[in-house]
Design a protein around this motif. Structure first.
Motif, PDB file in Angstrom:
ATOM      1  N   UNK A 149       0.876  -1.343   0.021  1.00 55.03           N
ATOM      2  CA  UNK A 149      -0.040   0.027   0.245  1.00 55.03           C
ATOM      3  C   UNK A 149       0.514   1.051  -0.221  1.00 55.03           C
ATOM      4  N   UNK A 150       1.784   1.448   0.795  1.00 52.72           N
ATOM      5  CA  UNK A 150       2.732   2.446   0.822  1.00 52.72           C
ATOM      6  C   UNK A 150       3.873   2.592  -0.231  1.00 52.72           C
ATOM      7  N   UNK A 151       3.476   1.642  -0.746  1.00 52.33           N
ATOM      8  CA  UNK A 151       4.756   2.183  -2.379  1.00 52.33           C
ATOM      9  C   UNK A 151       3.968   1.734  -3.444  1.00 52.33           C
ATOM     10  N   UNK A 153       2.173   4.082  -6.678  1.00 48.61           N
ATOM     11  CA  UNK A 153       1.784   3.285  -7.961  1.00 48.61           C
ATOM     12  C   UNK A 153       3.088   2.730  -8.429  1.00 48.61           C
ATOM     13  N   UNK A 154       4.739   3.503  -7.923  1.00 48.68           N
ATOM     14  CA  UNK A 154       5.486   2.871  -8.513  1.00 48.68           C
ATOM     15  C   UNK A 154       6.288   1.872  -7.912  1.00 48.68           C
ATOM     16  N   UNK A 155       6.007   1.863  -6.708  1.00 47.83           N
ATOM     17  CA  UNK A 155       6.626   0.763  -5.388  1.00 47.83           C
ATOM     18  C   UNK A 155       8.198   0.828  -5.767  1.00 47.83           C
ATOM     19  N   UNK A 156       8.856   1.928  -5.582  1.00 50.73           N
ATOM     20  CA  UNK A 156       9.871   2.839  -5.385  1.00 50.73           C
ATOM     21  C   UNK A 156      10.603   1.704  -3.675  1.00 50.73           C
ATOM     22  N   UNK A 157       9.938   0.859  -2.803  1.00 53.11           N
ATOM     23  CA  UNK A 157      10.169   0.301  -2.182  1.00 53.11           C
ATOM     24  C   UNK A 157      10.240  -1.635  -2.544  1.00 53.11           C
ATOM     25  N   UNK A 158      10.268  -1.188  -3.736  1.00 49.51           N
ATOM     26  CA  UNK A 158      10.315  -2.848  -4.376  1.00 49.51           C
ATOM     27  C   UNK A 158      11.201  -4.074  -3.852  1.00 49.51           C
ATOM     28  N   UNK A 159      12.383  -3.454  -2.999  1.00 50.29           N
ATOM     29  CA  UNK A 159      12.999  -4.546  -2.590  1.00 50.29           C
ATOM     30  C   UNK A 159      13.126  -4.602  -0.703  1.00 50.29           C
ATOM     31  N   UNK A 160      12.402  -4.036   0.063  1.00 48.71           N
ATOM     32  CA  UNK A 160      11.118  -4.156   1.209  1.00 48.71           C
ATOM     33  C   UNK A 160      10.424  -5.258   0.517  1.00 48.71           C
ATOM     34  N   UNK A 161       9.761  -4.557  -0.155  1.00 47.34           N
ATOM     35  CA  UNK A 161       8.571  -6.748  -0.390  1.00 47.34           C
ATOM     36  C   UNK A 161       8.779  -6.948  -0.917  1.00 47.34           C
ATOM     37  N   UNK A 162       9.626  -7.898  -2.249  1.00 47.51           N
ATOM     38  CA  UNK A 162      10.155  -8.442  -1.792  1.00 47.51           C
ATOM     39  C   UNK A 162      10.593  -9.557  -0.974  1.00 47.51           C
TER      40      UNK A 162
END
Length: 235
Positions: A149-151, A153-162
């Motif tokens: 939700x925080x990321x 629409x661009x998901x610049x936090x993709x490393x955290x998500x992954x």
């Protein structure tokens, strides 16, 4: 080749556990600390999980301390200490203490203490691992949903998500633990490598999708949210 396989089998059979009850005690104490935070300050527990995810520990160490603590008693465990083949007990206990420290830093709850006649042995580790996953699974799922939700629409936090996906998959499927998380330099997708296969997650049209191959030249995208909702209850 057959002789080599026989020798490997014999080596596995003859490896002795390297942990004593002190490690089982540390796992039990950490479980109690996690449960205390879950019951009294679930947001604090989730913050502690996120701090560990965004710290400097590799995926296998994160799995060991949050998902599969019982595997420290198995000699084929990788660790961020490069010299380790058999994980020494003092390092395994220190890993458990890192979880306790992460919880105390956020919640200010002190770690629990064993009773005067309380003691836990190695044969309790399998149950302790299952007990831990029941709580860390819910907490990690909540942290992952918040990170998605925080990321948007661009998901610049993709490393955290992954990395959160890597931990959650290890909790959900401990027999297929995620060994490594590789995020592409473009920041568009990541690959999770397990003992049994690979999993790809990608940002796509404002959502995170799991990419599954269909045949040789075709891929299908699945929104991850329905998948997550099937894994653990949302609280």
């Amino acid at each position: 080749m057959n002789l080599f396989c026989i020798l490997i089998t014999l080596a596995l059979v003859n490896v002795s556990p390297i942990m004593t009850g002190e490690y089982a005690n540390s796992v039990y104490i950490t479980n109690q600390h996690i449960k205390d935070a879950f019951d009294r300050d679930p947001a604090g527990l989730e913050a502690a999980v996120l701090n560990i995810i965004n710290g400097d520990k590799p995926m296998e160490t994160i799995n060991l301390i949050l998902a599969i603590p019982e595997t420290a008693n198995i000699f084929l465990i990788d660790h961020d200490e490069p010299f380790i083949a058999n994980l020494p007990e003092h390092i395994a206990i220190a890993d458990q203490e890192k979880v306790q420290e992460a919880i105390s830093q956020v919640t200010r709850f002190p770690k629990p203490e064993l009773g005067p006649n309380e003691n836990h042995e190695n044969d309790s580790l399998l149950q302790l691992g299952e007990d831990r996953r029941r709580i860390t699974g819910i907490a990690t799922k909540n942290v992952l949903i918040a990170a998605i939700d925080k990321g948007r629409p661009e998901f610049l936090n993709l490393t955290e998500i992954c990395r959160l996906f890597g931990l959650l998959r290890s909790i959900r499927f401990p027999y297929a633990v995620i060994k490594r998380v590789d995020v592409d330099h473009s920041g568009d997708y990541c690959i999770l490598n397990s003992r049994t296969g690979r999993f790809q997650y990608r940002r796509h049209n404002g959502i995170i999708v799991e990419v599954r191959p269909v045949g040789v030249f075709r891929e299908v995208f699945f929104d991850v949210m329905p998948i997550l909702n099937d894994w653990y209850p949302v609280i």
